[in-house]
Design an enzyme around this catalytic site. Structure first.
Site, PDB file in Angstrom:
ATOM      1  N   SER A 212       0.796  -1.700   0.375  1.00  0.00           N
ATOM      2  CA  SER A 212      -0.026   0.109  -0.062  1.00  0.00           C
ATOM      3  C   SER A 212       1.265   1.286   0.260  1.00  0.00           C
ATOM      4  CB  SER A 212      -0.859  -0.292   1.294  1.00  0.00           C
ATOM      5  OG  SER A 212       0.054  -0.451   2.538  1.00  0.00           O
TER       6      SER A 212
ATOM      7  N   ALA B 171      -7.532   3.720  -2.120  1.00  0.00           N
ATOM      8  CA  ALA B 171      -8.085   2.309  -0.607  1.00  0.00           C
ATOM      9  C   ALA B 171      -7.708   1.048  -1.439  1.00  0.00           C
ATOM     10  CB  ALA B 171      -8.323   2.842   0.448  1.00  0.00           C
TER      11      ALA B 171
ATOM     12  N   GLY C  79      -7.850  11.107  11.241  1.00  0.00           N
ATOM     13  CA  GLY C  79      -6.506  10.122  10.993  1.00  0.00           C
ATOM     14  C   GLY C  79      -6.438  10.189   9.754  1.00  0.00           C
TER      15      GLY C  79
ATOM     16  N   LYS D 227      -0.726   9.111  -6.321  1.00  0.00           N
ATOM     17  CA  LYS D 227      -1.223   7.964  -7.133  1.00  0.00           C
ATOM     18  C   LYS D 227      -1.621   8.510  -8.987  1.00  0.00           C
ATOM     19  CE  LYS D 227      -3.311   8.228  -2.592  1.00  0.00           C
ATOM     20  NZ  LYS D 227      -4.021   8.764  -1.786  1.00  0.00           N
TER      21      LYS D 227
ATOM     22  N   GLU E 161      -3.496  -2.597  -4.651  1.00  0.00           N
ATOM     23  CA  GLU E 161      -4.318  -1.630  -5.117  1.00  0.00           C
ATOM     24  C   GLU E 161      -4.516  -1.059  -4.120  1.00  0.00           C
ATOM     25  OE1 GLU E 161      -7.050  -3.026  -7.642  1.00  0.00           O
ATOM     26  OE2 GLU E 161      -7.322  -0.996  -6.892  1.00  0.00           O
TER      27      GLU E 161
ATOM     28  N   VAL F  11      -3.828   3.390  -4.582  1.00  0.00           N
ATOM     29  CA  VAL F  11      -4.838   4.891  -4.655  1.00  0.00           C
ATOM     30  C   VAL F  11      -6.294   4.031  -4.414  1.00  0.00           C
ATOM     31  CG1 VAL F  11      -5.223   5.709  -7.478  1.00  0.00           C
ATOM     32  CG2 VAL F  11      -3.178   5.001  -7.064  1.00  0.00           C
TER      33      VAL F  11
ATOM     34  N   THR G  68     -10.700   0.739  -3.396  1.00  0.00           N
ATOM     35  CA  THR G  68     -11.674   1.256  -4.444  1.00  0.00           C
ATOM     36  C   THR G  68     -10.812   0.285  -5.524  1.00  0.00           C
ATOM     37  OG1 THR G  68     -12.917   2.540  -3.106  1.00  0.00           O
ATOM     38  CG2 THR G  68     -13.074   2.651  -5.489  1.00  0.00           C
TER      39      THR G  68
ATOM     40  N   LYS H 291       3.367   4.093  -1.427  1.00  0.00           N
ATOM     41  CA  LYS H 291       3.642   4.225  -2.647  1.00  0.00           C
ATOM     42  C   LYS H 291       4.480   4.999  -3.859  1.00  0.00           C
ATOM     43  CE  LYS H 291       0.311   6.543  -0.595  1.00  0.00           C
ATOM     44  NZ  LYS H 291      -0.938   6.876  -0.036  1.00  0.00           N
TER      45      LYS H 291
HETATM   46  N1  HSE Z   1      -3.708  10.683   3.697  1.00  0.00           N
HETATM   47  C1  HSE Z   1      -4.585   9.860   2.057  1.00  0.00           C
HETATM   48  C2  HSE Z   1      -5.923  10.572   1.691  1.00  0.00           C
HETATM   49  C3  HSE Z   1      -4.748   8.452   2.660  1.00  0.00           C
HETATM   50  O1  HSE Z   1      -5.997  12.346   2.055  1.00  0.00           O
HETATM   51  O2  HSE Z   1      -6.362  10.743   0.860  1.00  0.00           O
HETATM   52  C4  HSE Z   1      -3.810   7.898   2.008  1.00  0.00           C
HETATM   53  O3  HSE Z   1      -3.615   7.531   0.660  1.00  0.00           O
END
Ligand code: HSE
Length: 334
Positions: free
Chosen positions: A122, A153, A205, A223, A148, A151, A155, A124
């Site tokens: 996960s 999460a 978070g 991403k 997967e 990008v 989905t 990047k």
């Molecule tokens: N910090 C990222 C976001 C989540 O805010 O989309 C993890 O890729």
């Protein structure tokens, strides 16, 4: 029943969420796929806990939650201080799972592949900077390298581009790929200041540990780079153009609103060209997402316009992508 051994690198929020899914759905995965996952190693930044026979994940979670560090382990498992590069080569795992934020993780991803292990990540930066080298190393050895959760999460935009749209030629992708910036921009629309909104995102978070990666468009840039590599050809993050939301004022947000639009950090991916910048999007656009949702509009020669939208951040949402990849890789192995 096929048994697949796993080494889990990274035991922060996402790593623990993955461990919980493996624990809670272990029985279901046995029934649905005939797969039994045996976690033989778990590493955080303090230590690697390793038992070639398999660890009791419940116990490992308890230690981490109670003491904050795996090096506090006092039971009968071996506790090592191996750097990940050595650990991935040593442990008896079929699959190495990287849920760390290690920017240099490509070195140990390559080491894992060299020692015959598949990789699920996960994380990047390894892909945003070293896509071509890593994928070539995996393909050369016929090993899975799945990503997967890098990008959107869980989905499944990666699976869509990598495994599903095989006859189509992608023409362009426009996407909102960062939840933190969407959250901040939406809260600014509701009257909050930038700093206040950022604090909220951190509290929830959503933001990265160092939120500058989100604010400056680096996270979205990673991403978008990965999407370009998949849809067109490998490039690196250094080749893209990027502007974050750090200079967006409440005035900009208000103006967009007056125009019937909303500001979002938009990634545009075309062959040989990737940009990330805050743009006004119509309220009716699929890109006018809210909260931690991500969306992408993919244009292809055969299908026309395809929209994929869903969670782009969150713990169980990211674990969804990581665990799907573990199962996919395991089904290939067993
Ligand atoms: N910090 C990222 C976001 C989540 O805010 O989309 C993890 O890729």
């Amino acid at each position: 029943m096929g048994e697949v051994t796993l080494g889990l690198f990274g035991f922060g929020n996402v790593g623990r969420a993955v461990a919980r899914v493996l624990l809670e759905k272990g029985r279901e995965f046995e029934e649905r796929y005939g797969l039994k996952f045996n976690v033989v190693g778990v590493a955080d930044t303090s230590a690697l806990i390793w038992d070639p026979e398999g660890l009791d994940l419940r116990e490992v979670l308890e230690v981490k939650e109670r003491f904050g560090r795996l090096s506090e382990w006092r039971n009968d498992y071996e506790v090592y201080e191996l750097p990940p590069g050595e650990a991935v080569a040593e442990i008896n795992a079929d699959l190495v799972v990287d849920v760390t934020n290690d920017r240099e993780a490509h070195t140990w991803h390559l080491r894992a592949l060299e020692s015959g292990k598949g990789v699920i990540t996960s994380n990047k930066p390894p892909l945003a900077f070293h896509y071509a080298e890593i994928i070539e190393a995996a393909e050369k050895r016929g090993l899975p390298y799945l990503f997967e959760a890098t990008v959107m999460a869980g989905t499944p935009i990666i699976g869509l581009l990598r495994e599903t749209l095989l006859g189509d030629r992608v023409e362009s992708i426009e996407a909102v790929l960062n939840g933190t910036t969407t959250y901040i921009l939406s809260r600014m629309e509701e009257g909050l200041g930038f700093e206040e909104a950022l604090k909220e995102a951190q509290k929830l978070g959503i933001a990265e540990r160092d939120p500058s990666g989100d604010i400056l468009g680096i996270d979205a840039g990673y991403k978008a780079t990965i999407l370009h590599c998949l849809a067109f050809y490998p490039i690196t993050f250094d080749e893209i153009s990027r502007r974050g939301i750090d200079e967006i004022t409440s005035e900009d947000v208000r103006k967009a609103r007056e125009n019937g639009k909303t500001l979002r950090l938009v990634a545009k991916v075309e062959e040989g060209r990737v940009s990330v910048e805050p743009l006004e999007v119509p309220r009716s656009s699929p890109l006018a997402v809210s909260s931690t949702q991500n969306a992408a509009v993919i244009k292809t020669d055969l299908l026309g316009e395809l929209v994929i939208r869903g969670a782009g951040a969150g713990l169980k949402e990211t674990a969804s992508g990581v665990v799907s990849d573990i199962i996919k890789a395991a089904l290939g192995i067993v």
